[in-house]
Design a protein around this motif. Structure first.
Motif, short mmCIF file in Angstrom:
data_model
loop_
_atom_site.label_atom_id
_atom_site.label_comp_id
_atom_site.label_asym_id
_atom_site.label_seq_id
_atom_site.Cartn_x
_atom_site.Cartn_y
_atom_site.Cartn_z
N ASP A 23 26.64 -42.33 25.81
CA ASP A 23 27.34 -41.79 24.63
C ASP A 23 27.90 -40.41 24.95
O ASP A 23 29.07 -40.11 24.66
CB ASP A 23 26.39 -41.68 23.43
CG ASP A 23 25.77 -43.00 23.04
OD1 ASP A 23 26.44 -44.03 23.23
OD2 ASP A 23 24.62 -43.00 22.55
N SER A 24 27.06 -39.57 25.52
CA SER A 24 27.47 -38.20 25.85
C SER A 24 28.60 -38.21 26.88
O SER A 24 29.54 -37.40 26.79
CB SER A 24 26.28 -37.41 26.41
OG SER A 24 25.26 -37.31 25.43
N HIS A 25 28.52 -39.12 27.84
CA HIS A 25 29.55 -39.19 28.87
C HIS A 25 30.90 -39.57 28.27
O HIS A 25 31.95 -39.00 28.64
CB HIS A 25 29.16 -40.21 29.95
CG HIS A 25 30.12 -40.27 31.10
ND1 HIS A 25 30.33 -39.19 31.94
CD2 HIS A 25 30.95 -41.26 31.53
CE1 HIS A 25 31.23 -39.52 32.85
NE2 HIS A 25 31.63 -40.77 32.62
N CYS A 26 30.89 -40.51 27.32
CA CYS A 26 32.12 -40.93 26.65
C CYS A 26 32.72 -39.77 25.85
O CYS A 26 33.93 -39.53 25.88
CB CYS A 26 31.83 -42.12 25.73
SG CYS A 26 33.31 -42.90 25.08
N LEU A 27 31.86 -39.01 25.16
CA LEU A 27 32.32 -37.84 24.40
C LEU A 27 32.87 -36.78 25.36
O LEU A 27 33.86 -36.10 25.06
CB LEU A 27 31.19 -37.26 23.56
CG LEU A 27 30.74 -38.11 22.36
CD1 LEU A 27 29.42 -37.60 21.80
CD2 LEU A 27 31.82 -38.08 21.27
N ALA A 38 28.95 -40.60 6.71
CA ALA A 38 28.00 -40.55 5.59
C ALA A 38 26.69 -41.17 6.07
O ALA A 38 26.00 -41.85 5.33
CB ALA A 38 28.57 -41.32 4.40
N GLY A 39 26.38 -40.92 7.35
CA GLY A 39 25.23 -41.55 8.00
C GLY A 39 25.71 -42.60 8.97
O GLY A 39 26.79 -43.18 8.79
N VAL A 40 24.96 -42.84 10.04
CA VAL A 40 25.32 -43.86 11.03
C VAL A 40 24.09 -44.67 11.43
O VAL A 40 22.97 -44.22 11.28
CB VAL A 40 25.94 -43.24 12.31
CG1 VAL A 40 27.28 -42.61 12.02
CG2 VAL A 40 24.99 -42.24 12.95
N LYS A 45 26.85 -45.79 15.79
CA LYS A 45 27.33 -44.58 16.46
C LYS A 45 28.40 -44.89 17.51
O LYS A 45 29.32 -44.09 17.73
CB LYS A 45 26.16 -43.82 17.10
CG LYS A 45 25.41 -44.59 18.17
CD LYS A 45 24.26 -43.77 18.75
CE LYS A 45 23.48 -44.60 19.78
NZ LYS A 45 22.35 -43.83 20.36
N HIS A 46 28.31 -46.09 18.14
CA HIS A 46 29.31 -46.46 19.14
C HIS A 46 30.69 -46.64 18.50
O HIS A 46 31.71 -46.36 19.14
CB HIS A 46 28.90 -47.76 19.85
CG HIS A 46 27.67 -47.59 20.70
ND1 HIS A 46 26.81 -48.63 20.98
CD2 HIS A 46 27.15 -46.51 21.32
CE1 HIS A 46 25.81 -48.19 21.73
NE2 HIS A 46 25.99 -46.90 21.94
N ASP A 47 30.70 -47.12 17.24
CA ASP A 47 31.98 -47.27 16.53
C ASP A 47 32.65 -45.91 16.35
O ASP A 47 33.86 -45.76 16.55
CB ASP A 47 31.77 -47.91 15.15
CG ASP A 47 31.24 -49.33 15.24
OD1 ASP A 47 31.45 -49.96 16.29
OD2 ASP A 47 30.62 -49.81 14.27
N ILE A 48 31.85 -44.92 15.96
CA ILE A 48 32.39 -43.57 15.75
C ILE A 48 32.95 -43.01 17.05
O ILE A 48 34.05 -42.46 17.09
CB ILE A 48 31.30 -42.62 15.20
CG1 ILE A 48 30.72 -43.16 13.88
CG2 ILE A 48 31.86 -41.21 15.01
CD1 ILE A 48 31.64 -43.11 12.71
#
Length: 340
Positions: free
Chosen positions: A262-266, A215-217, A236-239
């Motif tokens: 972030d992208s690398h983790c995804l 619901a937003g980050v 965003k890191h929590d998500i």
């Protein structure tokens, strides 16, 4: 010669700052139908939702006065007015193309139909088309006690998913705990001390959740975050942390910024990020069949009691201006519906 019939409709005017808007009633003519496949609809109820002025500007749809109210129910049919509609739903009679309408089941009231149709479309878009929800999946629905969150939870339960949700206040927590079927876990984030990622990992045995609907980050550290971003929102890191392998993150954050780490983790998780923009159905005629199928399904689930919307007491048209100002500031929890 037949006299002209006029009636009041609610419009908004965007101020030069692009931050504030003025809502006002204007007289408008009851125009005759000049195009094929258009029908006149006697509006019985119209729900109020926030207006995305930024999207209107980006779609080159900026004008002096823009009609307010698009989720309508009335006699002939009911549905959602397209983004480029010239008529406000907050008016006694509107013209609408028949391709944007579906029949209302007899069991469903006018206010239920108008008050559920948009959140139903958003829930279907997020959970069915963007994240392919199926039985046994785990789903985290942020702010589940909101009008939209409630419908999303009910759809997820109906599809056989295990639902986790966050509550932003004690009242929201109690509301979520009363839902049947019951939620697997309600995470109370109101005091700012509970860690959402830890709670989700604990609930899923360390595997992470399959689907996240935010619901937003928060995108930055607390010191750098704009004041409008409530600290109740997850970072965003929590998500990314709580998302499982092959998971789907459906975000309402239109300006989501992901850094290379972030992208690398995804990438390592084989996860996807999808953006929830429910206006896309009206922006392409190619999807018309799927869109109408969703509208029909929403009405059917209302009729059978699968969807039980959180609606405020219906309000009369003369209160629509004040109510719309509250809705635009995102200050209400239950769905506001104007009854004619």
């Amino acid at each position: 010669m037949e006299g002209r019939v006029t009636m009041k409709g609610l419009y908004f005017q965007q101020n030069s700052t692009n931050e504030e808007m003025t809502f006002l009633f204007q007289e408008r003519e009851n125009l005759p139908l000049t195009e094929d496949n258009f029908v006149k609809l006697q509006v019985k109820a119209c729900a109020l939702s926030q207006i995305n002025t930024k999207l209107l500007t980006e779609m080159k749809m900026k004008k002096d006065f823009f009609p307010v109210g698009r989720e309508i129910a009335g006699t002939v049919l009911d549905g959602i007015l397209p983004l480029d509609s010239e008529d406000p739903g907050l008016c006694e009679i509107v013209r609408v193309h028949e391709h944007y309408l579906v029949h209302k089941p007899e069991k469903v009231t006018w206010t239920e139909a108008a008050g559920t149709i948009r959140d139903g479309v958003r829930a279907y878009t997020a959970l069915h088309y963007l994240s392919h929800l199926s039985p046994g999946k785990s789903v985290l629905i942020m702010d589940g006690a909101s009008a939209f969150g409630t419908i999303a939870i009910q759809l997820a339960h109906h599809r056989g998913a295990k639902v986790i949700s966050t509550a932003c206040s004690l009242e929201d927590k109690q509301c979520l705990e009363r839902l049947r079927p019951s939620i697997a876990r309600v995470i109370d984030v109101s005091n700012g001390k509970v860690h959402v990622a830890e709670s989700c990992l604990e609930e899923t045995g360390g595997l992470g959740v399959d689907i996240v609907l935010d619901a937003g980050v928060r995108l930055y550290n607390k010191d750098d975050e704009p004041a409008v971003k409530l600290q109740l929102l997850p970072h965003k890191h929590d998500i990314i942390t709580l998302l499982g392998v092959g998971g789907h993150w459906v975000t309402t954050e239109e300006n989501l910024q992901l850094d290379p780490p972030d992208s690398h983790c995804l990438f390592l998780k084989g996860a996807t990020v999808a953006f929830l923009n429910d206006e896309v159905w009206n922006l392409s005629n190619v999807q018309q069949g799927k869109y109408l199928c969703i509208l029909k399904d929403v009405m059917e689930k209302l009729s059978t009691g699968i969807f039980r919307p959180q609606l405020d007491e219906p309000i009369p048209l003369y209160e629509a201006k004040v109510s719309m100002e509250v809705v635009q500031k995102n200050q209400g929890r239950k769905k506001q519906v104007v009854q004619f």
